[in-house]
Scaffold this motif. Sequence first.
Motif, short mmCIF file in Angstrom:
data_model
loop_
_atom_site.label_atom_id
_atom_site.label_comp_id
_atom_site.label_asym_id
_atom_site.label_seq_id
_atom_site.Cartn_x
_atom_site.Cartn_y
_atom_site.Cartn_z
N GLN A 1 0.84 -1.19 0.00
CA GLN A 1 0.00 0.00 0.00
C GLN A 1 0.88 1.25 0.00
O GLN A 1 2.03 1.21 0.42
N THR B 1 -9.69 5.11 -3.18
CA THR B 1 -8.66 4.09 -3.18
C THR B 1 -8.54 3.50 -4.58
O THR B 1 -9.55 3.38 -5.29
N ILE C 1 -6.97 0.22 -6.66
CA ILE C 1 -6.40 -1.12 -6.59
C ILE C 1 -5.64 -1.37 -7.89
O ILE C 1 -6.24 -1.37 -8.98
N LEU D 1 -3.62 0.39 -3.15
CA LEU D 1 -3.50 -1.00 -2.72
C LEU D 1 -3.12 -1.84 -3.93
O LEU D 1 -3.76 -1.74 -4.98
N VAL E 1 -8.08 -10.38 -5.09
CA VAL E 1 -8.63 -9.06 -5.39
C VAL E 1 -9.76 -8.74 -4.41
O VAL E 1 -9.86 -7.62 -3.89
N VAL F 1 -8.57 -7.45 -1.12
CA VAL F 1 -8.12 -6.06 -1.15
C VAL F 1 -9.32 -5.11 -1.19
O VAL F 1 -9.31 -4.04 -0.55
N PHE G 1 -10.10 0.62 -9.98
CA PHE G 1 -9.20 -0.46 -10.35
C PHE G 1 -8.37 -0.04 -11.56
O PHE G 1 -8.89 0.63 -12.46
N THR H 1 -8.68 -7.82 -13.50
CA THR H 1 -9.50 -6.67 -13.11
C THR H 1 -10.89 -6.76 -13.71
O THR H 1 -11.91 -6.61 -13.02
#
Length: 204
Positions: free
Chosen positions: A8, A18, A20, A47, A79, A82, A98, A108
Motif C-alpha cells: 500500500q 482508493t 487497486i 492497494l 482481489v 483487497v 481499479f 481486473t
Amino acid sequence: MHTNQFIQKGTPEEADKTIILIHGRGGSPEDMLPLMRHLKAGDAWILAPRAAGNTWYPYSFMAPAAQNQPYLDMALSAVDQVVKEALQAGFAYDRIYFAGFSQGACLTLEYAARNARHYGGIIAFTGGLIGATLNKDNYQGNFADTPVHISAGDNDPHVPLSRIQETTEVLRALHADVHTEIYPGKPHSISGEEIDSANRHVFG
C-alpha cells in the motif's frame, strides 16, 4: 489475505478514494506504482496485491477456464480481499477504482464483471474477460454507469480484438459506461496516449 500479500502507498485517512493496482504476468506491485505519477487520481490510497510467483494464473486468459484453476479462483479471491480492505477502511464502492495491465487487466475485468456494482472507475490496459468462451452466467450485477476504460494495440500478441469486443458487450449489458481505444501497432505496454485517454474517461 496476509498483509505481506499486497503493498500500500499513502493512508486511507489522507485519501478521498482508493485505487487497486493489479500487475501483469511476471510483474509485481512495485512495477505498477509508477503509473500513479501519470494517473490524475488526486489523493488516493493505493492497494496493490501480489501474485504468488508473479503470475495470477498459469495459462493464457483465452485458455479453457478449467486449465487455469484453482489459480484463477485464488486470484479473484486476492482481489476481493483487497476490496474488503478498502471497504473496512471506510471507502464506499463508488470510491474504489481499479487499474490493471495485461494479465492484471484481465483479472481486473473478470473480478469487476463477476461483482458488478457502481465503482469509481475501472482501467484495463490490454485485457479482456477470461476463458476460451465466456460463461455469461458468471457475470451479474449492475455497474450503474461505472466508467470503464479498455485499451490495446490492434494486433496484440496476447489479447485479440475479438475478445475486447466481447468484453465490451458483456460490460455494457451490465450497464457500464465502456470506452475502448485501439491503437495501430502499439506494443504490449502502457503508452502515454492510453493513460491520457483513461484519465479523461475515468477521472474526468
